[in-house]
Design a protein around this motif. Structure first.
Motif, PDB file in Angstrom:
ATOM      1  N   ALA A   1       0.834  -1.200   0.000  1.00 40.26           N
ATOM      2  CA  ALA A   1       0.000   0.000   0.000  1.00 40.26           C
ATOM      3  C   ALA A   1       0.872   1.254   0.000  1.00 40.26           C
ATOM      4  CB  ALA A   1      -0.910   0.002   1.222  1.00 40.26           C
ATOM      5  N   VAL A   2       0.503   2.169  -0.872  1.00 40.18           N
ATOM      6  CA  VAL A   2       1.266   3.392  -1.054  1.00 40.18           C
ATOM      7  C   VAL A   2       0.278   4.353  -1.710  1.00 40.18           C
ATOM      8  CG1 VAL A   2       2.180   2.692  -3.333  1.00 40.18           C
ATOM      9  CG2 VAL A   2       3.559   4.144  -1.880  1.00 40.18           C
ATOM     10  N   ASP A   3       0.707   5.511  -2.104  1.00 41.02           N
ATOM     11  CA  ASP A   3      -0.206   6.411  -2.826  1.00 41.02           C
ATOM     12  C   ASP A   3      -0.538   5.784  -4.190  1.00 41.02           C
ATOM     13  OD1 ASP A   3      -1.448   8.389  -4.224  1.00 41.02           O
ATOM     14  OD2 ASP A   3       0.355   9.615  -4.479  1.00 41.02           O
ATOM     15  N   PHE A   4      -1.834   5.408  -4.368  1.00 42.84           N
ATOM     16  CA  PHE A   4      -2.204   4.629  -5.561  1.00 42.84           C
ATOM     17  C   PHE A   4      -2.627   5.500  -6.742  1.00 42.84           C
ATOM     18  CE2 PHE A   4      -3.216   1.379  -2.235  1.00 42.84           C
ATOM     19  CZ  PHE A   4      -2.348   0.396  -2.666  1.00 42.84           C
ATOM     20  N   THR A   5      -2.487   6.824  -6.658  1.00 38.33           N
ATOM     21  CA  THR A   5      -3.130   7.687  -7.666  1.00 38.33           C
ATOM     22  C   THR A   5      -2.851   7.298  -9.123  1.00 38.33           C
ATOM     23  OG1 THR A   5      -1.465   9.261  -7.020  1.00 38.33           O
ATOM     24  CG2 THR A   5      -3.768   9.848  -6.520  1.00 38.33           C
ATOM     25  N   ASP A   6      -1.612   6.941  -9.452  1.00 30.68           N
ATOM     26  CA  ASP A   6      -1.393   6.554 -10.852  1.00 30.68           C
ATOM     27  C   ASP A   6      -1.046   5.068 -10.964  1.00 30.68           C
ATOM     28  OD1 ASP A   6       0.938   6.969  -9.614  1.00 30.68           O
ATOM     29  OD2 ASP A   6       1.876   8.191 -11.169  1.00 30.68           O
ATOM     30  N   ALA A   7      -1.761   4.252 -10.199  1.00 28.80           N
ATOM     31  CA  ALA A   7      -1.515   2.807 -10.249  1.00 28.80           C
ATOM     32  C   ALA A   7      -2.152   2.161 -11.479  1.00 28.80           C
ATOM     33  CB  ALA A   7      -1.996   2.121  -8.978  1.00 28.80           C
TER      34      ALA A   7
ATOM     35  N   GLN B   1      -3.981   0.253 -14.132  1.00 25.92           N
ATOM     36  CA  GLN B   1      -4.951  -0.830 -14.152  1.00 25.92           C
ATOM     37  C   GLN B   1      -5.344  -1.297 -12.758  1.00 25.92           C
ATOM     38  OE1 GLN B   1      -3.724  -4.543 -16.071  1.00 25.92           O
ATOM     39  NE2 GLN B   1      -5.484  -5.453 -15.055  1.00 25.92           N
ATOM     40  N   HIS B   2      -4.452  -1.171 -11.793  1.00 21.74           N
ATOM     41  CA  HIS B   2      -4.693  -1.784 -10.490  1.00 21.74           C
ATOM     42  C   HIS B   2      -5.039  -0.757  -9.420  1.00 21.74           C
ATOM     43  CE1 HIS B   2      -2.086  -4.792 -12.640  1.00 21.74           C
ATOM     44  NE2 HIS B   2      -3.165  -5.479 -12.357  1.00 21.74           N
ATOM     45  N   VAL B   3      -6.014   0.086  -9.744  1.00 22.34           N
ATOM     46  CA  VAL B   3      -6.313   1.198  -8.842  1.00 22.34           C
ATOM     47  C   VAL B   3      -7.639   1.002  -8.098  1.00 22.34           C
ATOM     48  CG1 VAL B   3      -7.518   2.698 -10.492  1.00 22.34           C
ATOM     49  CG2 VAL B   3      -6.070   3.725  -8.731  1.00 22.34           C
ATOM     50  N   ASP B   4      -8.493   0.078  -8.572  1.00 20.91           N
ATOM     51  CA  ASP B   4      -9.790  -0.153  -7.909  1.00 20.91           C
ATOM     52  C   ASP B   4      -9.600  -0.525  -6.439  1.00 20.91           C
ATOM     53  OD1 ASP B   4     -10.995   0.261 -10.300  1.00 20.91           O
ATOM     54  OD2 ASP B   4     -11.799  -1.777 -10.547  1.00 20.91           O
ATOM     55  N   LYS B   5     -10.663  -0.296  -5.660  1.00 20.88           N
ATOM     56  CA  LYS B   5     -10.571  -0.566  -4.226  1.00 20.88           C
ATOM     57  C   LYS B   5     -10.179  -2.027  -3.962  1.00 20.88           C
ATOM     58  CE  LYS B   5     -12.714  -0.432   0.242  1.00 20.88           C
ATOM     59  NZ  LYS B   5     -12.437  -1.863   0.469  1.00 20.88           N
ATOM     60  N   SER B   6     -10.750  -2.964  -4.750  1.00 17.75           N
ATOM     61  CA  SER B   6     -10.426  -4.381  -4.497  1.00 17.75           C
ATOM     62  C   SER B   6      -8.931  -4.643  -4.719  1.00 17.75           C
ATOM     63  CB  SER B   6     -11.290  -5.299  -5.359  1.00 17.75           C
ATOM     64  OG  SER B   6     -11.204  -4.940  -6.718  1.00 17.75           O
ATOM     65  N   TRP B   7      -8.328  -3.950  -5.678  1.00 21.76           N
ATOM     66  CA  TRP B   7      -6.877  -4.089  -5.872  1.00 21.76           C
ATOM     67  C   TRP B   7      -6.112  -3.464  -4.704  1.00 21.76           C
ATOM     68  CZ3 TRP B   7      -4.144  -7.402  -8.283  1.00 21.76           C
ATOM     69  CH2 TRP B   7      -4.611  -7.994  -9.449  1.00 21.76           C
ATOM     70  N   GLN B   8      -6.572  -2.317  -4.232  1.00 28.81           N
ATOM     71  CA  GLN B   8      -5.897  -1.676  -3.093  1.00 28.81           C
ATOM     72  C   GLN B   8      -5.925  -2.601  -1.875  1.00 28.81           C
ATOM     73  OE1 GLN B   8      -6.838   2.426  -2.417  1.00 28.81           O
ATOM     74  NE2 GLN B   8      -7.137   2.858  -4.578  1.00 28.81           N
ATOM     75  N   ASP B   9      -7.068  -3.287  -1.679  1.00 29.36           N
ATOM     76  CA  ASP B   9      -7.165  -4.249  -0.571  1.00 29.36           C
ATOM     77  C   ASP B   9      -6.164  -5.389  -0.758  1.00 29.36           C
ATOM     78  OD1 ASP B   9      -9.186  -2.730   0.475  1.00 29.36           O
ATOM     79  OD2 ASP B   9     -10.822  -4.036  -0.214  1.00 29.36           O
ATOM     80  N   THR B  10      -6.031  -5.830  -2.015  1.00 34.87           N
ATOM     81  CA  THR B  10      -5.070  -6.900  -2.312  1.00 34.87           C
ATOM     82  C   THR B  10      -3.645  -6.468  -1.948  1.00 34.87           C
ATOM     83  OG1 THR B  10      -6.417  -7.837  -4.070  1.00 34.87           O
ATOM     84  CG2 THR B  10      -4.057  -8.242  -4.213  1.00 34.87           C
ATOM     85  N   PHE B  11      -3.288  -5.246  -2.312  1.00 37.06           N
ATOM     86  CA  PHE B  11      -1.925  -4.779  -1.997  1.00 37.06           C
ATOM     87  C   PHE B  11      -1.709  -4.666  -0.481  1.00 37.06           C
ATOM     88  CE2 PHE B  11      -2.293  -2.928  -6.428  1.00 37.06           C
ATOM     89  CZ  PHE B  11      -1.448  -3.866  -6.993  1.00 37.06           C
ATOM     90  N   LYS B  12      -2.768  -4.324   0.233  1.00 40.26           N
ATOM     91  CA  LYS B  12      -2.649  -4.257   1.708  1.00 40.26           C
ATOM     92  C   LYS B  12      -2.488  -5.649   2.305  1.00 40.26           C
ATOM     93  CE  LYS B  12      -5.283  -0.014   2.122  1.00 40.26           C
ATOM     94  NZ  LYS B  12      -6.702   0.369   1.989  1.00 40.26           N
TER      95      LYS B  12
END
Ligand code: NAD
Ligand code: G6P
Ligand code: MN
Length: 442
Positions: free
Chosen positions: A229-235, A237-248
């Motif tokens: 988890a980091v600042d996802f602003t320009d992530a 393809q992988h910017v959706d909330k479900s992806w952010q949860d995956t990275f966490k």
């Protein structure tokens, strides 16, 4: 520099416009004279390709555009086949995800029963592309990112051993982009990595800067508490909330083997119940993608085609997909680029099955990839990988031999499936759902 001819197979993919924009942004690195769009669903491809034609006309009118569902037209006179097909489309992805969830089992595009189900559909589609390429442009290379990449790669190794196909996944690219952010680097290319595993099933063992200084301690300190988890602003393809949860969630995956940094997909094998619990069985990732990415891309494409202009378009360059240009350049110009690819092990991991398709760093040149040795791997990872590679090989054998028994064994062997009875019930339901796609099983 030579100007290339490219066919995008799966022209109707949601990723096609982003990749076309990326190719146009990289013409100085990879000159192109022709882009062809090929799909077996004409109506779907038309939506995307009509818009891409407008985009290309505006940015590089000298490039010839061809849209076709005819294999001969598509595959004749090409240097590269960029393949991202999804056999059965999102409707079948939805089934792959929802059927296992009924049994309390992980419902995922590429992992567990859903991945095997998708694999049984995908193998035939990708082999068909390989055969068209060999027939109409025998000198061409296929850059394949059609999923499930692990199973597809094993299938081409076994059934088309001489095919010029390179299997690649973007997950490590995205993760390395996040790592670069964590480290405060401008680009992931400032890092040099060592990595081993199977596709969607691997670990980084070393990350240094180009001078060889160890960057792992800083990354580990971050991952221990935050995952990726980091600042996802320009992530991208992988910017959706479900992806952010995956990275966490990587925080929990990391804890199992803290000498290394893990691929996100290991969460489905280490914590399958957690994933089942937080998934809505009536609204899975396929639904999120249909209501999100597909809707956005298709609405924008229709508008562009109607206006014959990209003015005001919100379609973005898929910057992270520029690894595809790196790969094409490596082949075209013998650059010796170092990249993670899915290749036959053949000793790269010294204490692992030689014929396993593994994901390791390779030096890529005109004649293909040269894997870099990763040495011996520890018992924990080796045990996991042996189980998983057996699942993948059994699926391919089931496909090749039309064997119900082997597919049942594959499902039973997966860490995500609790027992043989559930495996059989699941198999029977998946078989029924896939009757238009799978080969006949006896
Ligand atoms: P999508 O459904 O939007 O696009 C796939 C296209 O393939 C569709 O237009 C479909 O009609 C076409 N198609 C299906 N079977 C075909 C066949 N036999 N011949 C020709 N065309 C065929 O899917 P998407 O979400 O854009 O993803 C496309 C593919 O890329 C999937 O396989 C996905 O898993 C894969 N993918 C891989 C990576 C990676 O890391 N390797 C990353 C992202 C996506
Ligand atoms: C990553 C993986 C791909 C996978 C994709 C799914 O990029 O590397 O193999 O297809 O995620 O993303 P989606 O947004 O379609 O769920
Ligand atoms: Mn992938």
């Amino acid at each position: 520099m030579k100007k290339h001819s490219i066919v995008i197979a799966g022209g109707g993919s949601t990723f096609t416009p982003g990749i076309v924009l990326m190719l146009l942004d990289n013409l100085d690195r990879l000159p192109i004279r022709q882009i062809k769009f090929y799909d077996n669903d004409e109506a779907r491809q038309d939506i995307v390709a009509d818009a891409c034609e407008v985009i290309i006309k505006e940015k590089a009118p000298e490039i010839n555009v061809v849209k076709t569902i005819d294999p001969k037209t598509a595959f004749t006179d090409v240097d590269f086949v960029m393949a991202h097909i999804r056999v059965g489309k999102y409707k079948m992805r939805e089934m792959d995800e929802k059927i296992p969830l009924k049994y309390g089992v992980v419902g995922q595009e590429t992992c567990g029963p859903g991945g095997m189900s998708y694999g049984m559909r995908s193998i035939g589609g990708v082999l068909e592309l390989v055969d068209y390429m060999e027939k109409y442009s025998p000198d061409a290379w296929m850059l394949n990112y059609s999923n499930p990449a692990a199973i597809v790669a094993e299938a081409t190794r076994k059934l088309r051993p001489n095919a010029k196909i390179l299997n690649i996944c973007d997950m490590p690219i995205s993760i390395e982009n996040l790592m670069a952010k964590i480290l405060g680097l401008k680009s992931r290319k400032e890092m040099q990595v060592r990595y081993y595993g199977l596709n969607h099933f691997g670990w980084w063992t070393s990350i240094t800067d180009q001078a060889g200084n160890d960057l792992m301690p800083v990354l580990k300190a971050h991952v221990k508490d935050n995952g990726y988890a980091v600042d996802f602003t320009d992530a991208g393809q992988h910017v959706d909330k479900s992806w952010q949860d995956t990275f966490k969630k990587v925080k929990d995956v990391y804890a199992l083997a803290p000498d290394t940094l893990p691929n996100t997909y290991l969460k489905y094998y280490f914590y399958p119940q957690d994933e089942v619990e937080k998934t809505d069985p009536d609204y899975t990732r396929a639904n999120q993608v249909m209501d999100g990415r597909e809707k956005h891309v298709f609405t924008e494409c229709k508008r562009i085609a109607e206006n014959q202009s990209t003015e005001g378009s919100t379609l973005e360059i898929d910057e992270h997909a520029s690894y595809i240009v790196d790969l094409a350049r490596a082949i075209a110009y013998n650059t010796g680029e170092r990249m993670l690819l899915i290749v036959e092990n053949n000793g790269a991991i010294s204490n692992f099955e030689p014929t396993a398709m593994v994901e390791v760093p390779c030096i890529v040149g005109k004649n293909g990839p040269e894997p870099l040795t990763q040495g011996e791997i520890p018992r924990f990872q080796k045990g996991l990988m042996e189980q998983q590679v057996a699942v993948e090989k059994l699926v391919v054998e089931a496909y090749a031999e039309g064997s119900y028994q082997k597919l049942w064994q594959a499902l039973t062997l997966s860490r995500t499936v609790p027992n043989a009875r559930v495996a059989k019930e699941l198999l029977d339901e998946l078989l029924e759902a896939n009757k238009d796609f799978w080969p006949t099983l006896k």
